[in-house]
Write an enzyme that holds these catalytic residues in place. Structure first.
Site, short mmCIF file in Angstrom:
data_model
loop_
_atom_site.label_atom_id
_atom_site.label_comp_id
_atom_site.label_asym_id
_atom_site.label_seq_id
_atom_site.Cartn_x
_atom_site.Cartn_y
_atom_site.Cartn_z
N CYS B 45 0.84 -1.19 0.00
CA CYS B 45 0.00 0.00 0.00
C CYS B 45 0.88 1.24 0.00
CB CYS B 45 -0.90 0.03 1.22
SG CYS B 45 -1.84 -1.46 1.45
N ASP B 445 -28.88 3.36 16.63
CA ASP B 445 -29.66 4.28 15.83
C ASP B 445 -29.81 3.60 14.47
OD1 ASP B 445 -30.60 6.73 14.66
OD2 ASP B 445 -28.60 6.94 13.80
N ASP B 625 -25.02 8.07 14.96
CA ASP B 625 -24.19 8.94 14.14
C ASP B 625 -24.74 10.34 13.97
OD1 ASP B 625 -26.33 8.33 12.42
OD2 ASP B 625 -25.09 8.92 10.73
#
Lengths: 52, 726
Positions: B45, B445, B625
């Site tokens: 990477c 949520d 969030d």
């Protein structure tokens, strides 16, 4: 025991040299990316003249 | 995003207090482009990213930091991050721009370096002194012993004077505030050891504890440094998340428009918000028509229409057409910030948690002082010799000194946080792991947490081939999320678009075109003449025929099913509380097998629900969030938010999920439980060593050798035990 007069200063000097070397590595940001550095040795794209 | 909330300073830990506070250095002048690369993980990477960036014209230098998962790029003036991100995305790496101003790397660095150099000084000095002490223990006598002791003193005094400063400072600040903390017995032990050792040396005594004082400082500094490092990594990653949303807005002034920082906007300014952009301020729409995604604020998934005159709040996302808004509230006055006040109120409840380390220190510090004082008085009364009594009191203090206790918690949290960081979780708060271990109820949520917030069409099969082709032709002409989802789904099925002419998009309404003389429309229910149901839908009307709706559901976040299943398996109660409509919440709850759900919950409802659970004795983990979750996040015992969450939500939560995947949540709970178990084990190990060594010290049988052995052995065992977590 007069050998101690040499040995003790030598051991202290060596310790001080080690300490100074460590301080140098800290100051030149050599611990900023330990993870990356440990992987970079696997890279073929080494750089003979790394930037400071 | 608009108004930025600054992350709260980390809890006042000893390591943080030790850090010099005045070193707030502004970002370097040659502000470079900073990119966050959350998915990089290996040498390939690094090479691929650096090679890709360097190959881009205009890039002068690119360097990847794998530890921080970040790339710093020095480039020509004209080049921006927006040019580089597609380059990396083509290579297959997720990349986000970071605001270099928000990355106060320099400051963190300095404090860390300061501790590291002190650690080094203590380490090297203790090695040298230990060498001399070993000679004394192996039989040096008389003048040789005295000389060794004097040399030790000459090394130890300046070394401790420099290296132990953080402890001196902390102890002093604790004492002047009338409190006792872990540093008070440490400083007392160090000072007493130095004083008695000097006295002994001056009288040619046999025992000097110079090495003990130094090793003590060394081990404790190591604990402090680990602690600091964990926090610094978490802090820099948290800063990085704050820096992810570069706060800029386009201000329209006179003839032209300028890109300015959000903080420069004033009330009455005209601001242009492009499709896909987030409202930087509260305001009113002046021109333009569009739809707004309010899911981050309220949790509802249905976009709402926005036309001139409509009030908008900071944080809403503009979906289709460009909007010009007139600012009515900026900065601290926006509704976004008012929400943050709710958080401040809810947060006070959490401050009651006492960390295991604090609990241990509270027991430990008075106990040690008492024991030491008792042995001093006892020996003084029994022998009448001040020197003996003082020596023994010093030995007791040194042997009980909390080397292992100082390492017990940081070593474990470092190992556990490192493990979770590699799995994509960022522990922001020092005691988050301990609190996570106690969780028995998990509240999720819906929008943006269990679901990704990107729509997925569900009833494509019920449409005829021709209708699909028509819808595809119209959908291709729009960048609305529903159109994009529709286009993608149909292209995946291999459908060819129909030959629709004159396609025009009416922002805020839909797309219209002509097909064989008939008008065809794809868009909002009201616009095509249908009635809006409670589910997200895009309606297709062909000529005068009755419009039909493409129904959408929110696509599940990867790992959501697995996370919920594993949490339930481990015996936790899982709940779903959302601000969305009951239909949408119920279908998701059924899909994930969550029995306990609530819909249309207002932000206060969520927080109250959690407060009620807490009162019933549950320990609640909140995962959310949105802005509507922030109060609930702060009220919960411990909270997690995904990296895609609003700033305010991330600030309010203890743990941030860096990747898309939700599955690490279940693992985090396990890791947290194991970490807490290790911490307790470490305390037990430390106590065990004390139980063996303290009676020796009180009895006056302790020698510097025994002290050194007990200290090193317990510190090393504790560190090794912590490493088992990795």
């Amino acid at each position: 025991m007069s050998i101690l007069a040499y040995l003790i200063p030598i051991s202290l000097t060596l310790g001080a040299v080690g300490l100074l070397a460590f301080v140098y590595t800290v100051r030149s940001n050599q611990y900023d990316d330990p993870e990356g550095d440990s992987r970079r040795i696997l890279s073929d794209e080494w750089d003979d003249h790394p930037r400071p | 995003m608009s108004a930025r909330l600054h992350p709260q300073p980390a809890a006042a830990c000893p390591g943080c207090l030790a850090a010099p506070v005045q070193d707030i250095v502004p970002a370097p002048e040659d502000a470079r482009i900073a990119l966050s690369l959350p998915t990089i993980h290996c040498q390939n990477c690094i090479s691929a990213v650096e090679r890709g960036l360097m190959a881009h014209p205009g890039v002068q230098d690119a360097r990847v930091n794998l530890t921080l998962k970040r790339a710093m790029v020095r480039a020509d003036d004209g080049l921006t991050a927006a040019d580089l991100i597609p380059v990396l995305e083509r290579l297959g790496y997720e990349a986000h721009e970071l605001d270099p101003g928000a990355l106060q790397a320099t400051r963190t660095d300095r404090a860390g370096r300061d501790l590291l150099i002190r650690l080094a000084v203590a380490g090297f000095a203790s090695m040298n002194v230990m060498l001399l002490s070993v000679s004394v223990w192996s039989g040096a006598t008389d003048a040789t012993r005295d000389m060794f002791h004097w040399i030790s003193a000459a090394i130890t005094l300046p070394a401790i004077g420099y290296a132990a400063q953080p402890f001196f400072r902390n102890a002093w600040s604790a004492l002047s505030a009338g409190r006792l903390n872990m540093d008070v017995p440490i400083v007392l032990a160090i000072v007493l050891a130095l004083v008695t050792s000097l006295w002994e040396t001056a009288l040619s005594g046999e025992h000097a504890y110079f090495d003990a004082a130094l090793t003590l400082t060394f081990f404790l500094l190591a604990g402090r440094y680990l602690d600091f490092r964990t926090r610094a990594i978490a802090r820099s990653a948290a800063e990085e998340l704050a820096a992810l949303e570069v706060p800029r807005a386009i201000r329209i002034g006179g003839q032209d428009s300028h890109e300015v920082a959000v903080s420069e906007l004033g009330v009455g300014d005209l601001v242009l918000v492009r499709p896909g952009g987030r409202m930087p301020v509260d305001g009113q729409v002046v021109t333009g028509q569009s739809e707004l995604d309010r899911s981050l604020l309220t949790g509802e998934t249905l976009p709402v229409f926005a036309g001139p005159g409509r009030a908008v709040s900071a944080g809403e996302v503009n979906l289709t057409g460009p909007l010009t808004i007139k600012a009515t509230a900026v900065g601290q006055d926006t509704s976004l910030h008012r929400m943050a006040d709710l958080v401040a109120i809810a947060e006070s409840g959490r401050a009651h948690y006492t960390s295991l380390a604090d609990a241990a220190a509270r027991l430990y510090a008075p106990g040690v002082h008492f024991l030491s004082a008792l042995s001093f008085v006892g020996w003084y009364l029994w022998s009448g010799d001040l020197r003996v009594a003082l020596n023994i009191a010093a030995a007791v203090l040194i042997i009980t000194c909390p080397c292992a206790l100082g390492l017990a918690v940081p070593a474990v949290t470092t190992a556990a946080s490192g493990r979770l960081f590699r799995r994509g979780m960022l522990i922001k708060h020092g005691t988050a792991l301990e609190r996570l271990a106690q969780v028995d109820t998990v509240v999720f949520d819906k929008t943006g947490t269990l679901t990704t917030g990107t729509p997925e069409v569900t009833n494509l099969d019920s449409f005829s081939r021709q209708d699909r082709a028509l819808a595809l032709a119209l959908a291709q002409g729009s960048a609305h999320p529903l159109s994009v989802a529709l286009t993608k789904a149909m292209q995946d099925m291999g459908i060819e678009p129909a030959d629709v002419r004159d396609i025009t998009e009416h922002p805020g309404y839909g797309t219209e075109g002509t097909y064989r003389g008939q008008t065809v429309r794809l868009g909002r229910a009201a616009w095509v003449g249908a009635t809006q149901g409670d589910r997200t839908a895009a309606w297709l009307a062909v000529g005068d025929a009755a419009p039909r709706g493409f129904l959408f559901t929110d696509s599940l976040r990867p790992g959501a099913t697995e996370a919920v299943a594993r949490l339930r398996q481990s015996g936790k109660q899982v709940m779903l509380i959302s601000g969305d409509s009951p239909g949408a919440v119920q279908s998701l709850a059924r899909r994930l097998k969550i029995d306990d759900w609530a819909a249309e919950a207002l932000p206060q409802d969520k927080a109250e629900r959690i407060a009620a659970l807490t009162e019933q004795g549950h320990r609640v983990l909140m995962v959310g969030d949105g802005l509507n979750d922030t109060a609930a996040l702060a009220a919960a015992h411990v909270s997690i938010s995904p990296a895609s969450a609003l700033d305010a939500a991330r600030v309010a939560s203890d743990i941030v999920l860096l990747g898309q995947d939700l599955s690490p949540i279940a693992e985090a709970c396990d890791t947290a439980q194991r970490a807490t178990r290790r911490i307790r084990e470490n305390f037990r190990i430390a106590t065990l060593y004390n139980l063996i060594a303290v009676p020796l010290a009180v009895a006056g049988l302790a020698t510097p050798l025994i002290a050194a052995l007990a200290m090193s052995a317990s510190s090393i065992t504790v560190s090794l035990n912590a490493l088992r977590l990795r």
